[in-house]
Motif scaffolding. Structure first.
Motif, short mmCIF file in Angstrom:
data_model
loop_
_atom_site.label_atom_id
_atom_site.label_comp_id
_atom_site.label_asym_id
_atom_site.label_seq_id
_atom_site.Cartn_x
_atom_site.Cartn_y
_atom_site.Cartn_z
N LEU A 1 0.78 -1.02 0.00
CA LEU A 1 -0.18 0.01 0.00
C LEU A 1 0.81 1.38 0.00
O LEU A 1 0.41 2.37 -0.57
CB LEU A 1 -0.86 -0.06 1.20
N LEU A 2 2.03 1.18 0.28
CA LEU A 2 2.95 2.38 0.25
C LEU A 2 3.25 2.77 -1.15
O LEU A 2 3.63 3.83 -1.36
CB LEU A 2 4.31 2.06 1.11
N ALA A 3 3.28 1.70 -1.93
CA ALA A 3 3.35 2.29 -3.44
C ALA A 3 2.00 2.79 -4.09
O ALA A 3 1.87 2.98 -5.32
CB ALA A 3 3.64 1.02 -4.24
N VAL A 4 1.28 3.24 -3.46
CA VAL A 4 -0.07 3.84 -3.89
C VAL A 4 -0.14 5.19 -2.99
O VAL A 4 0.12 5.30 -1.98
CB VAL A 4 -1.30 2.99 -3.40
N GLY A 5 -0.59 6.19 -3.71
CA GLY A 5 -0.91 7.50 -3.38
C GLY A 5 0.40 8.40 -3.74
O GLY A 5 1.26 8.25 -4.49
N PRO A 6 0.34 9.38 -2.83
CA PRO A 6 1.41 10.59 -3.46
C PRO A 6 2.88 10.18 -3.16
O PRO A 6 3.75 10.78 -4.06
CB PRO A 6 1.08 12.00 -2.50
N TYR A 7 3.03 9.29 -2.35
CA TYR A 7 4.33 8.88 -2.24
C TYR A 7 4.85 7.59 -2.70
O TYR A 7 5.74 6.70 -2.49
CB TYR A 7 4.59 8.82 -0.56
N GLY A 8 3.95 7.02 -3.38
CA GLY A 8 4.02 5.68 -4.04
C GLY A 8 5.10 5.37 -4.87
O GLY A 8 5.82 4.16 -4.86
N TYR A 9 5.59 6.43 -5.43
CA TYR A 9 6.98 6.29 -6.41
C TYR A 9 8.14 5.92 -5.35
O TYR A 9 8.99 5.19 -5.91
CB TYR A 9 7.24 7.48 -7.07
N ILE A 10 8.16 6.12 -4.27
CA ILE A 10 9.34 5.60 -3.27
C ILE A 10 9.19 4.12 -3.27
O ILE A 10 10.22 3.45 -3.51
CB ILE A 10 9.20 6.33 -2.04
N THR B 1 7.71 2.29 -5.18
CA THR B 1 7.87 1.48 -6.45
C THR B 1 9.44 1.32 -6.72
O THR B 1 9.64 0.31 -7.38
CB THR B 1 6.94 2.51 -7.43
N VAL B 2 10.13 2.41 -6.59
CA VAL B 2 11.66 2.50 -6.65
C VAL B 2 12.25 1.21 -5.90
O VAL B 2 12.83 0.55 -6.27
CB VAL B 2 12.05 3.92 -6.48
N ASN B 3 11.56 1.26 -4.86
CA ASN B 3 12.08 0.33 -3.64
C ASN B 3 11.95 -1.26 -4.09
O ASN B 3 12.61 -2.19 -3.98
CB ASN B 3 11.66 0.38 -2.27
N PHE B 4 10.60 -1.44 -4.75
CA PHE B 4 10.37 -2.86 -5.35
C PHE B 4 11.34 -3.09 -6.44
O PHE B 4 11.71 -4.28 -6.65
CB PHE B 4 8.97 -2.80 -6.13
N LEU B 5 11.76 -2.00 -7.39
CA LEU B 5 12.69 -2.21 -8.49
C LEU B 5 14.11 -2.57 -7.96
O LEU B 5 14.81 -3.57 -8.33
CB LEU B 5 12.84 -1.11 -9.31
N ASN B 6 14.46 -1.67 -6.79
CA ASN B 6 15.69 -1.89 -6.17
C ASN B 6 15.78 -3.45 -5.46
O ASN B 6 16.68 -4.25 -5.67
CB ASN B 6 15.51 -1.01 -4.90
#
Length: 182
Positions: A47-56, A58-63
């Motif tokens: 749920l952290l990948a959703v909303g205004p800070y979701g990009y953080i 999403t980058v972490n999933f890629l990482n």
């Protein structure tokens, strides 16, 4: 090229893996603190990948996907240099590989809207694969003298991962069922 020099060259990517893991922890901490409504106790990390800070996140999933796949690659290289047949570690390597690929896929399928079903299926698979991979690899580390010293800590981490998986998928739903039947 001597075995020591080969081993030294192969160890260098582990520094990258370590740095990416540290980056993961830092980004995860930032992602958990930013949304004031988020609770790490009662809400999924996805749920952290959703909303205004979701990009953080999403980058972490890629990482997470990148360092997991790099770890698999480097471990195969190290086992090969040390003369160990990496194929005997196949189950663990494949499971960690599934975890890595799954993390990359989670970045592309957020836990919202039309993609929540796909996200959930991927999350279930990777959260089962990772502890199995960790346990499978850690149980075999003492086969190679150069890796035997890592076995104890690796086994502790793996057992904690498997224990969490059993708690989360086995005991927690049972406890929730008991609570809801009151």
């Amino acid at each position: 090229m001597s075995d020591n020099s080969k081993l030294s060259r192969v160890r260098q990517p582990f520094v990258i893996v370590d740095a990416l893991i540290i980056l993961y922890v830092v980004l995860d901490a930032i992602a958990q603190v930013l949304p004031p409504h988020y609770s790490p106790i009662s809400q999924a990390e996805s749920l952290l990948a959703v909303g205004p800070y979701g990009y953080i996140m999403t980058v972490n999933f890629l990482n997470r996907g990148a360092f997991s796949l790099l770890f698999v690659y480097v471990l195969v290289q190290i086992l090969t240099v040390l003369g160990e047949n990496w194929r005997s570690y196949r189950l663990g390597l494949y499971a960690i590989g599934i975890w890595g690929v799954g993390a990359l896929l989670l970045a592309g399928f957020p836990a919202t809207g039309r993609t929540i079903g796909i996200h959930t299926i991927i999350a279930i698979i990777v959260f089962i694969a990772a502890p199995i991979g960790e346990l499978s690899i850690s149980l075999k580390l003492d086969r190679v003298k150069a890796l035997a010293g890592v076995k104890k800590i690796a086994l502790v981490i793996a057992v904690l991962g498997v224990s969490f998986m059993v708690f989360y998928w086995g005991l927690l739903p049972f406890l929730h069922h008991l609570k809801s039947s009151d």
